[in-house]
Write a protein that holds these residues in place. Structure first.
Motif, PDB file in Angstrom:
ATOM      1  N   UNK A   1       0.836  -1.118  -0.079  1.00 12.52           N
ATOM      2  CA  UNK A   1       0.092   0.059  -0.015  1.00 12.52           C
ATOM      3  C   UNK A   1       0.876   1.332  -0.013  1.00 12.52           C
ATOM      4  N   UNK A   2       2.008   1.144   0.530  1.00  7.21           N
ATOM      5  CA  UNK A   2       3.074   2.367   0.359  1.00  7.21           C
ATOM      6  C   UNK A   2       3.363   2.617  -0.787  1.00  7.21           C
ATOM      7  N   UNK A   3       3.648   1.378  -1.820  1.00 11.00           N
ATOM      8  CA  UNK A   3       4.035   1.695  -3.013  1.00 11.00           C
ATOM      9  C   UNK A   3       2.807   2.341  -3.909  1.00 11.00           C
TER      10      UNK A   3
ATOM     11  N   UNK B   1      10.898   0.886  -7.397  1.00 10.74           N
ATOM     12  CA  UNK B   1      10.656   2.147  -6.911  1.00 10.74           C
ATOM     13  C   UNK B   1      11.581   3.415  -7.493  1.00 10.74           C
ATOM     14  N   UNK B   2      12.750   2.958  -7.883  1.00 12.88           N
ATOM     15  CA  UNK B   2      13.180   3.962  -8.453  1.00 12.88           C
ATOM     16  C   UNK B   2      12.816   4.322  -9.990  1.00 12.88           C
ATOM     17  N   UNK B   3      12.425   3.279 -10.539  1.00 16.36           N
ATOM     18  CA  UNK B   3      11.843   3.653 -12.003  1.00 16.36           C
ATOM     19  C   UNK B   3      10.619   4.561 -11.959  1.00 16.36           C
ATOM     20  N   UNK B   4       9.521   4.338 -10.880  1.00  9.05           N
ATOM     21  CA  UNK B   4       8.509   5.093 -10.964  1.00  9.05           C
ATOM     22  C   UNK B   4       8.600   6.234  -9.919  1.00  9.05           C
ATOM     23  N   UNK B   5       9.488   6.540  -8.917  1.00  7.85           N
ATOM     24  CA  UNK B   5       9.450   7.560  -8.147  1.00  7.85           C
ATOM     25  C   UNK B   5      10.730   8.200  -8.385  1.00  7.85           C
ATOM     26  N   UNK B   6      10.409   9.413  -9.328  1.00  6.50           N
ATOM     27  CA  UNK B   6      11.475  10.116  -9.821  1.00  6.50           C
ATOM     28  C   UNK B   6      11.259  11.559  -9.170  1.00  6.50           C
ATOM     29  N   UNK B   7      12.402  12.341  -9.519  1.00  8.79           N
ATOM     30  CA  UNK B   7      11.932  13.824  -9.000  1.00  8.79           C
ATOM     31  C   UNK B   7      10.901  14.527  -9.410  1.00  8.79           C
TER      32      UNK B   7
ATOM     33  N   UNK C   1      18.932  13.943  -1.486  1.00  8.76           N
ATOM     34  CA  UNK C   1      18.990  13.177  -0.223  1.00  8.76           C
ATOM     35  C   UNK C   1      17.601  12.930  -0.087  1.00  8.76           C
ATOM     36  N   UNK C   2      16.551  13.951  -0.318  1.00  6.00           N
ATOM     37  CA  UNK C   2      15.286  13.685   0.128  1.00  6.00           C
ATOM     38  C   UNK C   2      14.692  12.614  -0.827  1.00  6.00           C
ATOM     39  N   UNK C   3      15.150  12.378  -2.119  1.00  5.63           N
ATOM     40  CA  UNK C   3      14.463  11.504  -3.285  1.00  5.63           C
ATOM     41  C   UNK C   3      15.002  10.070  -2.656  1.00  5.63           C
ATOM     42  N   UNK C   4      16.218  10.055  -2.133  1.00  2.00           N
ATOM     43  CA  UNK C   4      16.766   8.659  -1.627  1.00  2.00           C
ATOM     44  C   UNK C   4      16.007   8.412  -0.285  1.00  2.00           C
ATOM     45  N   UNK C   5      15.827   9.274   0.366  1.00  2.00           N
ATOM     46  CA  UNK C   5      14.922   8.972   1.821  1.00  2.00           C
ATOM     47  C   UNK C   5      13.426   8.602   1.745  1.00  2.00           C
TER      48      UNK C   5
ATOM     49  N   UNK D   1      12.465   6.970  -1.348  1.00  2.00           N
ATOM     50  CA  UNK D   1      12.679   5.808  -1.584  1.00  2.00           C
ATOM     51  C   UNK D   1      12.931   4.847  -0.785  1.00  2.00           C
ATOM     52  N   UNK D   2      13.753   5.179   0.186  1.00  2.00           N
ATOM     53  CA  UNK D   2      14.198   4.128   1.183  1.00  2.00           C
ATOM     54  C   UNK D   2      13.064   3.781   2.215  1.00  2.00           C
ATOM     55  N   UNK D   3      12.077   4.856   2.396  1.00  2.00           N
ATOM     56  CA  UNK D   3      10.868   4.556   3.012  1.00  2.00           C
ATOM     57  C   UNK D   3       9.863   3.655   2.635  1.00  2.00           C
TER      58      UNK D   3
END
Length: 386
Positions: free
Chosen positions: A108-110, A161-167, A210-214, A216-218
């Motif tokens: 659900x987070x995704x 996550x990296x593919x669909x969660x971008x800037x 840094x915010x983008x990385x955090x 994605x980490x979450x």
């Protein structure tokens, strides 16, 4: 669930010596306050005062809608395709609201960021759950299985996550956050045994790599089933030293969560008009008891017991949440995979065919109006209204 149990037992046997390298620390190393720099982006679910503080922006925002809408999305692994289908079908009905708050746990987070941003992001949501990008989520590990925790690697999950969660997505979330809307994601902090609620809009508003990385980490942490996937280590600043917190699937401590109590009271801003509260919950799984012959082996017995317990917990949480919402003057409905739905709903079948089937089922249920039902609330509880 029996398959999941096999995976977990294999993890115990095969990765007993595996570990993530991290320096030990004590509770005193964390300091009296929350780790530095995080007070404005997260809080413990048990901290009522913090929940009220984080909710204030959504409670007092002025919106063109006449209702106050909350969407909570549960975990469920590959069953998240069903919830994605619900959202896309809901858009097609023309009745999907702009949510004041969206919350997500595990898969659900995704889903939550796309649900939060609305119909214009349905195409990306559809791709995330039905394209071949998710085919290898359960990628078996090599020899490093003996040295790192988790039977499966998170590389494929993180790549998704990296593919669909971008800037651009983070920028869009930050813009909605500035309007008072809130996107909240739950992880489980294994060091403190606490459910941690992350304000993803506040993270996005910080901007930068840094915010983008955090961010994605979450998302990866919230979807990382312990034993199946390795935990996510999140670096924080403790009392005079850097520490690494260990976060795993939010579903370890909570199947889904609705808004903090302050929001469910539906109090209008000064000079504003009251907006009746509506809560919708997407359960990415079945909630009712269904017949299934249980073999006499240990794995079958424990697996069936685990499934029964999980469903019971979800039903209890639905009833408790519905009672609270009703006492606060609001309404609540939920959508779950029908108990008689065929196919694999274990949450571990990431095959393209299964995900497509679940997506289409959710979309069709939303289109024909049969997706949403009201949870049962005991009469004595339902009678107590403000």
């Amino acid at each position: 669930m029996a398959r999941l149990l096999v995976v977990l037992m294999s993890a115990l046997l095969l990765t007993a010596c595996g570990s993530l390298p991290r320096d030990p620390f004590t509770a005193s190393d964390l300091g009296a306050e929350a780790p530095k720099g995080l007070n404005d982006i997260r809080f413990n679910a048990s901290d009522a005062a913090a929940g009220i503080r984080f909710a204030e922006g959504a409670r007092t925002r002025r919106a063109h809608q006449k209702t106050f809408d909350v969407l909570a999305i549960s975990g469920g692994g590959s069953n998240g395709a069903y919830g994605a289908g619900i959202l896309v079908g809901w858009t097609r009905t023309g009745e999907r609201p702009e949510f004041d708050i969206v919350t997500g746990v595990s898969t659900g987070a995704l889903t939550a960021p796309f649900a939060f941003l609305g119909k214009d992001w349905d195409r990306r949501l559809t791709q995330a759950y039905t394209s071949d990008a998710a085919d290898k989520i359960l990628s078996r590990r090599g020899l490093d299985m003996f040295f790192r925790p988790g039977v499966y690697d998170t590389k494929a999950l993180r790549a998704l996550v990296e593919k669909y969660v971008d800037p651009p997505l983070l920028w869009a979330i930050a813009m909605e956050h500035s309007k008072g809307r809130r996107l909240l994601i739950a992880t489980t902090n294994l060091d403190t045994e606490q459910t941690v609620i992350w304000d993803m809009g506040a993270i996005a508003a910080r901007g930068g790599e840094e915010s983008l990385e955090l961010f994605r980490d979450v998302l990866v942490a919230s979807a990382s089933i312990p034993g199946v996937f390795p935990p996510t280590l999140i670096e924080v600043e403790g009392a005079g030293r850097r520490l690494s917190e260990m976060h795993v699937d939010g579903g370890v401590t909570i199947p889904f969560f609705v808004a903090p109590e302050s929001l469910l009271l539906w109090a209008p801003p000064a000079g504003g008009e009251a907006r009746p509260g509506r809560v919708h919950v997407i359960v990415n799984g079945k909630v009712g008891g269904t017949f299934g012959f249980t073999k006499g082996g240990t794995l079958s017995i424990v697996g069936r017991s685990w499934l029964t317990m999980s469903k019971a917990l979800t039903r209890t949480h639905l009833t408790a949440s519905a009672a609270f919402v009703r006492q606060s003057g609001g309404t609540m409905q939920y959508a779950a995979i029908p108990d008689d739905a065929p196919g694999d709903t274990s949450g571990l079948d990431f095959s393209a065919a299964n995900r497509e089937t679940l997506f289409q089922l959710g979309e069709q249920k939303a289109l024909d109006g049969s997706a949403w039902v009201a949870p049962a609330v005991p009469e004595e509880t339902a009678a107590r209204k403000p």
